[in-house]
Enzyme design. Structure first.
Site, PDB file in Angstrom:
ATOM      1  N   HIS A  41       0.886  -1.526   0.241  1.00 22.34           N
ATOM      2  CA  HIS A  41       0.059  -0.192   0.092  1.00 22.34           C
ATOM      3  C   HIS A  41       0.451   1.320   0.080  1.00 22.34           C
ATOM      4  O   HIS A  41       0.243   2.054   1.221  1.00 22.34           O
ATOM      5  CB  HIS A  41      -1.057   0.288   1.146  1.00 22.34           C
ATOM      6  CG  HIS A  41      -1.906  -0.790   1.482  1.00 22.34           C
ATOM      7  ND1 HIS A  41      -2.665  -1.162   1.822  1.00 22.34           N
ATOM      8  CD2 HIS A  41      -2.946  -1.216   0.301  1.00 22.34           C
ATOM      9  CE1 HIS A  41      -3.836  -2.188   1.578  1.00 22.34           C
ATOM     10  NE2 HIS A  41      -3.496  -2.382  -0.126  1.00 22.34           N
ATOM     11  N   HIS A  74      -0.334  -9.041   0.491  1.00 25.16           N
ATOM     12  CA  HIS A  74      -1.318  -8.952   1.482  1.00 25.16           C
ATOM     13  C   HIS A  74      -1.766 -10.738   1.415  1.00 25.16           C
ATOM     14  O   HIS A  74      -2.341 -10.302   2.425  1.00 25.16           O
ATOM     15  CB  HIS A  74      -2.423  -8.357   1.322  1.00 25.16           C
ATOM     16  CG  HIS A  74      -2.125  -7.104   1.683  1.00 25.16           C
ATOM     17  ND1 HIS A  74      -1.743  -6.442  -0.014  1.00 25.16           N
ATOM     18  CD2 HIS A  74      -1.844  -5.574   1.518  1.00 25.16           C
ATOM     19  CE1 HIS A  74      -1.011  -5.170   0.004  1.00 25.16           C
ATOM     20  NE2 HIS A  74      -0.801  -4.493   1.633  1.00 25.16           N
ATOM     21  N   HIS A 124     -10.256  -5.153   5.207  1.00 23.80           N
ATOM     22  CA  HIS A 124      -8.440  -5.359   4.690  1.00 23.80           C
ATOM     23  C   HIS A 124      -8.285  -6.205   3.861  1.00 23.80           C
ATOM     24  O   HIS A 124      -8.501  -7.414   3.837  1.00 23.80           O
ATOM     25  CB  HIS A 124      -7.746  -5.012   6.242  1.00 23.80           C
ATOM     26  CG  HIS A 124      -6.194  -4.835   5.935  1.00 23.80           C
ATOM     27  ND1 HIS A 124      -5.670  -5.915   4.841  1.00 23.80           N
ATOM     28  CD2 HIS A 124      -5.217  -3.706   5.558  1.00 23.80           C
ATOM     29  CE1 HIS A 124      -4.208  -4.800   5.441  1.00 23.80           C
ATOM     30  NE2 HIS A 124      -4.272  -3.906   5.460  1.00 23.80           N
ATOM     31  N   GLU A 126      -5.694  -8.105   3.656  1.00 13.78           N
ATOM     32  CA  GLU A 126      -4.598  -9.283   4.479  1.00 13.78           C
ATOM     33  C   GLU A 126      -6.022 -10.395   4.949  1.00 13.78           C
ATOM     34  O   GLU A 126      -5.310 -11.088   4.635  1.00 13.78           O
ATOM     35  CB  GLU A 126      -3.872  -9.344   5.569  1.00 13.78           C
ATOM     36  CG  GLU A 126      -2.944 -10.103   5.779  1.00 13.78           C
ATOM     37  CD  GLU A 126      -3.058  -9.782   6.648  1.00 13.78           C
ATOM     38  OE1 GLU A 126      -1.868  -9.196   7.044  1.00 13.78           O
ATOM     39  OE2 GLU A 126      -2.605 -11.014   8.434  1.00 13.78           O
ATOM     40  N   SER A 222      -3.118   2.404   4.271  1.00  7.75           N
ATOM     41  CA  SER A 222      -1.790   1.478   4.889  1.00  7.75           C
ATOM     42  C   SER A 222      -2.049   1.648   6.597  1.00  7.75           C
ATOM     43  O   SER A 222      -2.334   2.787   6.913  1.00  7.75           O
ATOM     44  CB  SER A 222      -0.829   2.086   4.618  1.00  7.75           C
ATOM     45  OG  SER A 222       0.211   1.978   5.559  1.00  7.75           O
ATOM     46  N   SER A 266       5.504   0.107   4.042  1.00  6.58           N
ATOM     47  CA  SER A 266       4.792   0.378   3.208  1.00  6.58           C
ATOM     48  C   SER A 266       5.379   1.290   2.114  1.00  6.58           C
ATOM     49  O   SER A 266       5.857   1.564   0.810  1.00  6.58           O
ATOM     50  CB  SER A 266       3.967  -0.219   2.639  1.00  6.58           C
ATOM     51  OG  SER A 266       2.903   0.398   2.932  1.00  6.58           O
TER      52      SER A 266
END
Length: 308
Positions: A41, A74, A124, A126, A222, A266
């Site tokens: 991100h 992710h 999200h 992930e 992020s 990131s």
């Protein structure tokens, strides 16, 4: 003005590995290489890879037949892996190894007959990937209140896993609530929490003792960058999230003698340098690094990219 840099800050090993996978794929196979979702991100990183020939998509249906495809750091759901396999797409998996470890923990708990609870942020990527990797229902909790509302018997065998971009501090209260609610509960070792997230949050707390303002370099989407800004605010220091030096607002610094800078996992160091240059355009600055934890973790690349 004194400028203090948090240590550690910026890229973690999982992000370094993900970006290197895309760069090496471009070198080995030639452009274009398709990347499902932002590899990490950060707009600067994504735009830099676009210039080298990476094409970012949100759905595999946008990837042409036989095109080299990279899954982002992710992680992805099992259904995405199966779709790529059905289409015979050559895939390079840039999922952070710590995220993969969480997937495997979740699968083990399910295989042992435990109800699985995931501590994370709804929506999200992930979290979506983790929920899609585990072959069974996953109950997502984001707060202590969510734990109170779980409709499971208190003696049910349950287990929990966590989104890697949450720290020990982020999850402590929720885990305590789960352990208080359920009599038969298992969870991963606390050492399995993402080291990078924990280290960056601890570094911000150290930074906050020295400065009047904290600037967090990172993208608005992020999760870990936003959390760093929140921590600065929680400890009473005015904290702002900036993508780069162009977003610096001089009004934030009117009464500041010392400014702290950190960066999400990131965000590349070049953007930290850009923020420092923006500060120099306001007035003279002296820059020093706050002593902190050293990180020397490296994750291996996929074998197909390292073979001669």
């Amino acid at each position: 003005m004194e400028v203090f840099l948090a240590q550690p800050r910026g890229f973690c090993a999982g992000v370094v590995r993900a970006i290197e996978i895309v760069e090496r794929a471009l070198q080995k196979y030639g452009p274009p290489v398709y990347v499902r979702h932002e590899i990490v991100h950060n707009k600067y990183v994504v735009e830099s890879l676009k210039k080298k020939g990476a094409i970012f998509v949100e759905d595999l249906s946008e990837v042409p037949a036989k095109a080299v495809t990279v899954f982002s750091a992710h992680g992805v759901a099992k259904s995405v892996e199966e779709e790529a396999e059905a289409r015979d797409l050559p895939v390079l998996n840039a999922t952070c190894p710590l995220v993969t470890k969480v997937h495997n923990q979740g699968k083990r708990y399910i295989s042992r007959g435990r109800a699985l609870i995931l501590i994370g942020h709804a929506g999200h990527p992930e979290v979506e990937g983790t929920m899609g990797q585990v072959p069974g229902p996953v109950l997502l909790v984001q707060s202590v209140q969510d734990v109170a509302e779980l409709r499971l018997p208190t003696d049910a065998p349950v287990a929990y896993i966590t989104q890697t971009t949450l720290s020990v501090d982020d999850t402590r209260d929720i885990i305590a609530a789960l352990q208080a609610k359920f009599t038969d509960i298992q969870g991963p070792d606390i050492r399995d929490i993402c080291y990078a997230t924990q280290n960056r949050q601890s570094a911000v707390r150290d930074l906050s003792k020295l400065v009047d303002v904290i600037l967090v370099v990172g993208a608005a989407n992020s999760s870990n960058s936003n959390r760093l800004r929140e921590i600065g605010t929680e400890v009473g220091v005015a904290s702002y999230l900036v993508a780069d030096g162009s977003e610096l607002n001089s009004d934030w610094l009117k009464d500041a003698k010392a400014v702290g800078i950190t960066a999400g996992a990131s965000a590349p160091e070049v953007l930290v340098d850009d923020v420092i240059e923006a500060l120099r355009r306001i007035g003279p600055v002296s820059v020093s690094v706050v002593p902190g934890r050293e990180e020397n973790i490296e994750f291996r690349l996929p074998a197909e990219l390292t073979a001669g």
